[in-house]
Design a protein around this motif. Structure first.
Motif, PDB file in Angstrom:
ATOM      1  N   GLY A  82       0.781  -1.229   0.000  1.00  0.00           N
ATOM      2  CA  GLY A  82       0.000   0.000   0.000  1.00  0.00           C
ATOM      3  C   GLY A  82       0.810   1.276   0.000  1.00  0.00           C
ATOM      4  N   GLY A  83       2.122   1.153  -0.145  1.00  0.00           N
ATOM      5  CA  GLY A  83       2.965   2.327  -0.301  1.00  0.00           C
ATOM      6  C   GLY A  83       3.129   3.188   0.938  1.00  0.00           C
ATOM      7  N   GLU A  84       3.366   4.458   0.695  1.00  0.00           N
ATOM      8  CA  GLU A  84       3.705   5.405   1.754  1.00  0.00           C
ATOM      9  C   GLU A  84       2.684   5.420   2.888  1.00  0.00           C
ATOM     10  N   GLU A  85       1.426   5.409   2.539  1.00  0.00           N
ATOM     11  CA  GLU A  85       0.369   5.498   3.559  1.00  0.00           C
ATOM     12  C   GLU A  85       0.481   4.355   4.570  1.00  0.00           C
ATOM     13  N   THR A  86       0.800   3.158   4.103  1.00  0.00           N
ATOM     14  CA  THR A  86       0.926   2.000   5.002  1.00  0.00           C
ATOM     15  C   THR A  86       2.095   2.176   5.958  1.00  0.00           C
ATOM     16  N   ARG A  88       3.512   4.964   6.893  1.00  0.00           N
ATOM     17  CA  ARG A  88       3.219   6.070   7.813  1.00  0.00           C
ATOM     18  C   ARG A  88       2.282   5.596   8.926  1.00  0.00           C
ATOM     19  N   ARG A  89       1.301   4.782   8.591  1.00  0.00           N
ATOM     20  CA  ARG A  89       0.397   4.224   9.614  1.00  0.00           C
ATOM     21  C   ARG A  89       1.173   3.342  10.590  1.00  0.00           C
ATOM     22  N   LEU A  90       2.084   2.526  10.056  1.00  0.00           N
ATOM     23  CA  LEU A  90       2.904   1.646  10.898  1.00  0.00           C
ATOM     24  C   LEU A  90       3.729   2.469  11.884  1.00  0.00           C
ATOM     25  N   ALA A  91       4.432   3.478  11.384  1.00  0.00           N
ATOM     26  CA  ALA A  91       5.288   4.299  12.253  1.00  0.00           C
ATOM     27  C   ALA A  91       4.458   5.054  13.287  1.00  0.00           C
ATOM     28  N   LYS A  92       3.322   5.579  12.874  1.00  0.00           N
ATOM     29  CA  LYS A  92       2.458   6.324  13.804  1.00  0.00           C
ATOM     30  C   LYS A  92       1.984   5.427  14.935  1.00  0.00           C
ATOM     31  N   ARG A  93       1.493   4.245  14.605  1.00  0.00           N
ATOM     32  CA  ARG A  93       0.990   3.319  15.622  1.00  0.00           C
ATOM     33  C   ARG A  93       2.127   2.875  16.550  1.00  0.00           C
ATOM     34  N   PHE A  94       3.300   2.590  15.965  1.00  0.00           N
ATOM     35  CA  PHE A  94       4.447   2.176  16.760  1.00  0.00           C
ATOM     36  C   PHE A  94       4.805   3.246  17.797  1.00  0.00           C
ATOM     37  N   PRO A 121       9.690  13.658  14.832  1.00  0.00           N
ATOM     38  CA  PRO A 121      10.871  13.444  13.984  1.00  0.00           C
ATOM     39  C   PRO A 121      11.299  11.966  13.922  1.00  0.00           C
ATOM     40  N   ALA A 122      11.226  11.259  15.040  1.00  0.00           N
ATOM     41  CA  ALA A 122      11.582   9.834  15.044  1.00  0.00           C
ATOM     42  C   ALA A 122      10.582   9.042  14.204  1.00  0.00           C
ATOM     43  N   GLU A 123       9.316   9.390  14.319  1.00  0.00           N
ATOM     44  CA  GLU A 123       8.277   8.721  13.529  1.00  0.00           C
ATOM     45  C   GLU A 123       8.541   8.921  12.034  1.00  0.00           C
ATOM     46  N   GLU A 124       8.891  10.145  11.664  1.00  0.00           N
ATOM     47  CA  GLU A 124       9.180  10.451  10.262  1.00  0.00           C
ATOM     48  C   GLU A 124      10.394   9.668   9.773  1.00  0.00           C
ATOM     49  N   ARG A 125      11.455   9.612  10.586  1.00  0.00           N
ATOM     50  CA  ARG A 125      12.668   8.874  10.189  1.00  0.00           C
ATOM     51  C   ARG A 125      12.365   7.395   9.992  1.00  0.00           C
ATOM     52  N   LEU A 126      11.608   6.794  10.903  1.00  0.00           N
ATOM     53  CA  LEU A 126      11.274   5.377  10.776  1.00  0.00           C
ATOM     54  C   LEU A 126      10.445   5.131   9.517  1.00  0.00           C
ATOM     55  N   ALA A 127       9.444   5.944   9.291  1.00  0.00           N
ATOM     56  CA  ALA A 127       8.600   5.775   8.101  1.00  0.00           C
ATOM     57  C   ALA A 127       9.446   5.877   6.833  1.00  0.00           C
ATOM     58  N   LEU A 128      10.295   6.898   6.750  1.00  0.00           N
ATOM     59  CA  LEU A 128      11.122   7.089   5.553  1.00  0.00           C
ATOM     60  C   LEU A 128      12.114   5.949   5.374  1.00  0.00           C
ATOM     61  N   PHE A 129      12.722   5.496   6.477  1.00  0.00           N
ATOM     62  CA  PHE A 129      13.669   4.384   6.389  1.00  0.00           C
ATOM     63  C   PHE A 129      12.974   3.128   5.859  1.00  0.00           C
ATOM     64  N   LEU A 130      11.834   2.772   6.450  1.00  0.00           N
ATOM     65  CA  LEU A 130      11.139   1.556   6.028  1.00  0.00           C
ATOM     66  C   LEU A 130      10.640   1.663   4.588  1.00  0.00           C
TER      67      LEU A 130
END
Length: 133
Positions: free
Chosen positions: A18-22, A24-30, A51-60
């Motif tokens: 599902g791309g970026e949205e998926t 971002r949802r994963l990082a937000k929930r984590f 910022p940590a949430e953004e880094r994790l989402a972008l890395f994954l």
């Protein structure tokens, strides 16, 4: 019957889930879980976990075949080096995976994709341990 060259479209894992949205949802929930975790929260010195949430989402996203935004902004991931200042023991590993399990479950991915993602996250968590115990 032979399939003509170039007609089989293959999707990256990033696209399949599902791309970026998926991601971002994963990082937000984590990070919703991490926010209230007294063991993990001190590992994120920024006042806001954004910022940590953004880094994790972008890395994954990048790891799984999405845009290279993470490396464009931060260079090579160097995950062990970036985590070296923090005490990552078995308890931190277990807490991290507990919150990540909740986040992965919340995505409701098809079984084979969920397993592929989870197997990587378990591997990554194991590789971050830097303190016995």
């Amino acid at each position: 019957m032979e399939i003509p060259r170039g007609t089989v479209q293959t999707q990256t894992f990033f696209e399949q889930v599902g791309g970026e949205e998926t991601f971002r949802r994963l990082a937000k929930r984590f990070y919703e879980g991490v926010a209230g975790d007294e063991l993990l929260r001190p590992m994120y010195p920024e006042e806001d976990l954004g910022p940590a949430e953004e880094r994790l989402a972008l890395f994954l996203m990048q790891y799984w075949g999405g845009p290279r935004t993470y490396s464009d902004h931060r260079g090579h991931p160097r995950l062990r080096m970036r985590h070296a200042p923090f005490r990552v023991d078995r308890a931190a590993h277990d807490a991290w995976l507990r919150h990540m399990r909740d986040a992965v479950d919340s995505l409701e991915l098809p079984g084979d994709l969920e397993k592929q993602l989870w197997d990587y996250l378990v591997y990554a968590a194991n590789s971050m341990i830097n303190t016995p115990g």
